[in-house]
Design an enzyme around this catalytic site. Sequence first.
Site, PDB file in Angstrom:
ATOM      1  N   TYR A   7       0.849  -1.189   0.000  1.00  0.00           N
ATOM      2  CA  TYR A   7       0.000   0.000   0.000  1.00  0.00           C
ATOM      3  C   TYR A   7       0.891   1.248   0.000  1.00  0.00           C
ATOM      4  O   TYR A   7       2.105   1.139  -0.123  1.00  0.00           O
ATOM      5  CB  TYR A   7      -1.014  -0.091   1.154  1.00  0.00           C
TER       6      TYR A   7
ATOM      7  N   GLY B 104      -3.611 -14.300  12.689  1.00  0.00           N
ATOM      8  CA  GLY B 104      -4.667 -13.843  11.804  1.00  0.00           C
ATOM      9  C   GLY B 104      -5.762 -14.881  11.670  1.00  0.00           C
ATOM     10  O   GLY B 104      -6.754 -14.875  12.416  1.00  0.00           O
TER      11      GLY B 104
END
Length: 359
Positions: A184, A318
């Site tokens: 990103y 996660g």
Amino acid sequence: MDCTVSNVLFSPLKVGELDLPHRIVMAPLTRNRADQSGYATDPMVNYYSQRATAALIISESTPVSPQGVGYPFTPWIYSEEHAAAWGRVTRSVHAGGGRMFAQLQHCGRISHPTLQLLGEPPVAPSAIRPGGQAVTYLGMQDFQTPRALETDEVPSIVAQFVRGARMAFLAGFDGVEVHGANGYIIDQFLRDGSNQRTDEYGGSIRNRMRLLNDILDAVSEVWPVGRIGVRLTPENSYNSMSDSDPQGHFEYIVGQLSGRGLAYIHVLEGDMLSTARKVNYQALRARFKGTYLANNGYTFERASAAVREGTVDLVAFGVPFLANPDLVRRFREALPLNEADRNTFYSGGETGYTDYPFV
Ligand code: PHB
């Protein structure tokens, strides 16, 4: 400390300004359960509060501005209304005894004109099109060539993060994680495969790190530095990322971050798309005088060993947290884990979101 498992993973740790009761962190996970205007929803309140026994919850990526949006149904941290919607989540997590950071996100080139307010191309350090496809409200669409930011536009990216940081404060988060990872915008500046600028934001690693440094300087005016974390991915190739010298460049980056007194650095070790490893993470960690939060495929056993051996301070889980709201209890009592259903990771709705059973 629980008497059934005498394990250092369950020992408390002071992290920046926070006292964490143990070392098991919930990793940021994109789940696409917000509404189309970027507001956190009731199922999100339920999902996060179910997981409040994590030492720390790191929110899914929260776009700091309309320009920073890269996926449908992600929860923004842009306006006071977005903050108010998130406030319902943080209040509920706090009521459950938890702590939660907002992950501040700007996707840069990992977006699509149909996700941008005026249908414009996404922005990036350089006009280099990532391979693959964007997830949009109109289905999968080929990524397009982003527009390279002008030098005098880069401060506006910093301002977007500052605004997000303020909104996170209003929303009642306990801190913020600056998303410098996974391809990103900050990572697009950091790594030389995506940054071919010739101004003060490109070229040397010192210049490529300027955006991250400027963001951290500015966000530190909003939050105490001991409530700011940074996420990095030195060698993740996800989102068409590459770097000519991940070890050297990231040792420099981590060394520079070391002096700031951050709550932590959060490092996704390795590559989400391959098991090969090029980076020596212990050499990287040695450059950082602070809390090292590791992530990527750790099991309970590996995490316990890593904390015991002192190679990591905290571990973020996660997929196991996604499928086990009571993951901490299951680890502590050596109970079996629910299997995660990949088909519902990004599907919307409550199935595969809030309906994973507790023990
Ligand atoms: C994703 O939605 O695929 C995603 C978002 C943020 C990340 C990684 C992956 O950091």
